[in-house]
Design an enzyme around this catalytic site. Structure first.
Site: not given
Ligand SMILES: Cc1ncc(COP(=O)(O)O)c(C=O)c1O
Length: 407
Positions: A120, A198, A201, A224, A364
């Protein structure tokens, strides 16, 4: 279990554009159960006070509740120590905290960072910014033909680039594929790298055990996983977090402040500068209880049914190209695809007319998209409250759109 679960989400009873809502944008954010809404409402109505500051009963109560959630999170991810749990504003802040601190403290010009093409932007952009400040090199592991990371290719990249740091997504927010993070972390450690996972998900879909994964850092977001926005978790191994500089400077993260210098507070406060999002942390606590009450055994069983049903439905539509693995194993119910003859944004608008909320774009993850499709894709991402009937409605809607627009 599904009706019992669904009945806890008031928004699922609402209508959109004249139709019953089908909410398939859970990878972006999930809906919130009554228990989360009422925990936050009760907090603001009867318990609201700043944490860690007042000696009065209300403040002591708020502090006890807030710190109680830290214990709940520790149990949720099986961290060894409660000080290893840092409240952040979300995954993005957690990753930025580690990238900035680690780069400043441990990296120098010419050092390498290894990421994957599946990351991401929250993982890629902070490292690119640090790289341009410090002269670091950021390398990417390409995806295999099936849209998964090939661990042999990953190990070769470790050998070739000798990274000091590896950043890995646990589960792709585009493909839904679960990466073998435990094996990859072990290989990265063997090569001398520190690993950040990370878990944005994964937290709502599969159990996380940071001691088993043996990752050095891990970040995820409450919103999430059926909790409120504005709060997330950063986990780090105690010794490493102690070695890193703080990210946010100000009140609460200090031990003493003198004109000459400031001594920072010990963990976890060192990383929790400013007034904390107390009601959101309480809401996160309620979300953890919601997940615990259902249990990952039942969540995974239900989501496996959703995966098989959706994959069968998608396969039955001509001109539909699924991104990533078409097998139902090692994945969560997140499906991105393109449909021949129609742009994903137009398709999303037409599905919305039927009450089906989906996401179109690069999600993203532009690097991943540019490796798989020229432009955007349409993503349907499901959660614990979604049903096979909703999948049938979505598949029927896709077919009807194809017929109507002759695509
Ligand atoms: C794999 C992954 N990493 C990071 C993020 C960023 O999360 P946040 O916007 O809650 O900080 C997301 C959000 O869509 C994501 O799907």
């Amino acid at each position: 279990m599904n009706q019992t679960v669904r009945s806890q989400f008031p928004i699922l009873k609402t209508r959109t554009r004249g139709n019953a809502l089908v909410y398939f944008d859970n990878a972006a954010t999930t809906q919130k159960p009554l228990s989360v809404l009422s925990a936050m409402d009760t907090f603001y109505r009867t318990q609201n006070a700043p944490v860690h500051r007042g000696v009065y009963a209300l403040a002591e109560g708020a502090t006890a509740r807030y710190e109680g959630v830290r214990d709940d999170v520790r149990t949720f991810i099986n961290a060894a120590h409660r000080e290893e749990i840092i409240f952040t504003s979300g995954t993005t802040m957690g990753i930025n905290t580690i990238v900035q601190g680690f780069a400043e403290k441990f990296l120098k010009k010419g050092d390498s960072i290894l990421l994957s093409d599946m990351e991401h932007h929250a993982m890629i952009v902070p490292w690119q910014a640090a790289a341009s400040r410090l002269g670091l090199k950021v390398h990417f592991v390409p995806l295999g033909a099936d849209g998964r990371i090939d661990t042999t290719v990953f190990k070769k990249a470790l050998k070739k680039h000798r990274p000091k740091f590896v950043g890995l997504t646990h589960i792709s927010n585009v493909l839904g594929s679960i990466n073998p993070v435990r094996e990859m972390t072990a290989a990265a450690h063997k090569a001398g790298a520190v690993v950040l996972v990370d878990a944005a998900q994964s937290a709502a879909h599969i159990p996380i055990d940071v001691q088993k994964l043996d990752c050095d850092f891990l970040a995820f977001s409450s919103h999430k996983m059926y909790g409120p926005t504005g709060v997330g978790i950063l986990y780090g191994k105690k010794a490493l977090l102690e070695a890193l500089p703080p990210f946010m400077f100000g009140g609460h993260m200090i031990e003493t402040v003198r004109r000459e210098r400031t001594i920072y507070a010990p963990l976890p406060e060192k990383f929790e500068g400013g007034t904390q999002p107390v009601a959101e942390v309480i809401g996160l606590g309620a979300a953890l209880s919601f997940i615990r009450r259902i249990g990952f055994g039942r969540i995974q069983k239900h989501e496996r049914t959703l995966v098989s049903h959706m994959l069968n439905g998608l396969k039955s539509i001509s001109g539909l190209t699924l991104l990533g693995p078409a097998k139902s194993t090692d994945r969560i119910p997140v499906f991105s695809f393109t449909l021949h003859g129609i742009h994903p944004h137009d398709l999303a608008t037409l599905l919305d007319k039927e009450g089906i909320a989906v996401r179109a774009g690069h999600h993203c993850a532009e690097i991943l998209h540019s490796a798989l499709v020229p432009d955007a894709s349409l993503r349907m991402s499901l959660g614990v409250y979604n049903t096979v009937e909703e999948i049938d409605r979505a598949i029927a809607a896709l077919r009807a759109i194809q017929r109507k627009w002759r695509i």
